[in-house]
Design a protein around this motif. Structure first.
Motif, short mmCIF file in Angstrom:
data_model
loop_
_atom_site.label_atom_id
_atom_site.label_comp_id
_atom_site.label_asym_id
_atom_site.label_seq_id
_atom_site.Cartn_x
_atom_site.Cartn_y
_atom_site.Cartn_z
N GLN A 14 0.85 -1.17 0.00
CA GLN A 14 0.00 0.00 0.00
C GLN A 14 0.89 1.23 0.00
N LEU A 15 0.57 2.21 -0.82
CA LEU A 15 1.34 3.45 -0.91
C LEU A 15 0.54 4.57 -0.25
N PHE A 16 1.24 5.39 0.52
CA PHE A 16 0.63 6.52 1.17
C PHE A 16 1.39 7.78 0.80
N GLU A 17 0.67 8.88 0.62
CA GLU A 17 1.32 10.16 0.38
C GLU A 17 0.93 11.11 1.50
N LYS A 33 -4.09 7.23 1.45
CA LYS A 33 -3.78 6.07 0.62
C LYS A 33 -3.74 6.50 -0.84
N SER A 34 -2.70 6.06 -1.54
CA SER A 34 -2.53 6.42 -2.94
C SER A 34 -2.62 5.17 -3.80
N THR A 35 -3.11 5.33 -5.00
CA THR A 35 -3.21 4.19 -5.91
C THR A 35 -1.95 4.11 -6.76
N TYR A 36 -1.67 2.94 -7.28
CA TYR A 36 -0.51 2.75 -8.16
C TYR A 36 -0.87 1.73 -9.21
N HIS A 37 -0.09 1.74 -10.28
CA HIS A 37 -0.30 0.82 -11.38
C HIS A 37 1.07 0.42 -11.91
N LEU A 38 1.34 -0.86 -11.99
CA LEU A 38 2.60 -1.35 -12.53
C LEU A 38 2.44 -1.59 -14.02
#
Length: 172
Positions: A14-17, A33-38
């Motif tokens: 989980q990524l947080f900013e 909470k931040s979203t991400y996409h690989l």
């Protein structure tokens, strides 16, 4: 959380900013909470697949790994074909007047068609050749690594078999 089953395709990350909010008259640092996409390319996926299927000497299930991979690719292409056929049926029904026109769906289809690459352009050909060459290089590297591993195992076996003699003569 690492307790998820083997079929889970999401990374357990989980990524947080950090964000600064005014609470009262004081700035307060909070984490959202931040979203991400690989994003990966075919060459990267092939290289990871090759590395994950490296086998010790004597083991031979590379063909079963390849057939498994080809089976999953076949399933994905078949599912994509089914979805495209369904969309085509709906569009034909709209054209014939059997189904009321859905302008939102028509705009989405037009947008999707605009995103597809034109196969006859020079940019597409260059990108295709680059990806093809990357895949060939990864395959070549995997073959060289496997061959080097086999030679290393042969030298280890030779040194083990002739250990006493090599101490006297200084071989290998």
């Amino acid at each position: 959380d690492t307790s998820a089953g083997a079929g889970v395709r999401e990374l357990p990350v989980q990524l947080f900013e950090s964000e600064v909010h005014m609470v009262g008259d004081q700035p307060t640092l909070t984490f959202a909470k931040s979203t991400y996409h690989l994003e990966t390319e075919e060459a990267e996926r092939v290289s990871v697949d090759q590395v994950s299927h490296l086998l010790p000497a004597g083991a031979s299930s590379a063909s079963s790994a390849m057939s498994s991979h080809m089976g999953s690719v076949h399933s994905a292409v078949k599912m994509l074909q089914q979805r495209i056929n369904y969309i085509l049926l709906v569009l034909k029904a709209m054209q014939e007047g059997k189904v009321p026109k859905d302008h939102k769906l028509l705009r989405q289809c037009a947008s999707l068609c605009q995103r597809l690459p034109a196969i006859e352009t020079q940019d597409f050909k260059q990108e295709f050749v680059q990806m093809y060459n990357d895949a060939l290089l990864v395959t070549y590297l995997a073959t060289m690594t496997k061959g080097t591993n086999s030679i290393n195992e042969l030298v280890d076996k030779y040194n083990t078999a002739f250990e006493r003699q090599s101490r006297r003569r200084g071989l290998f």
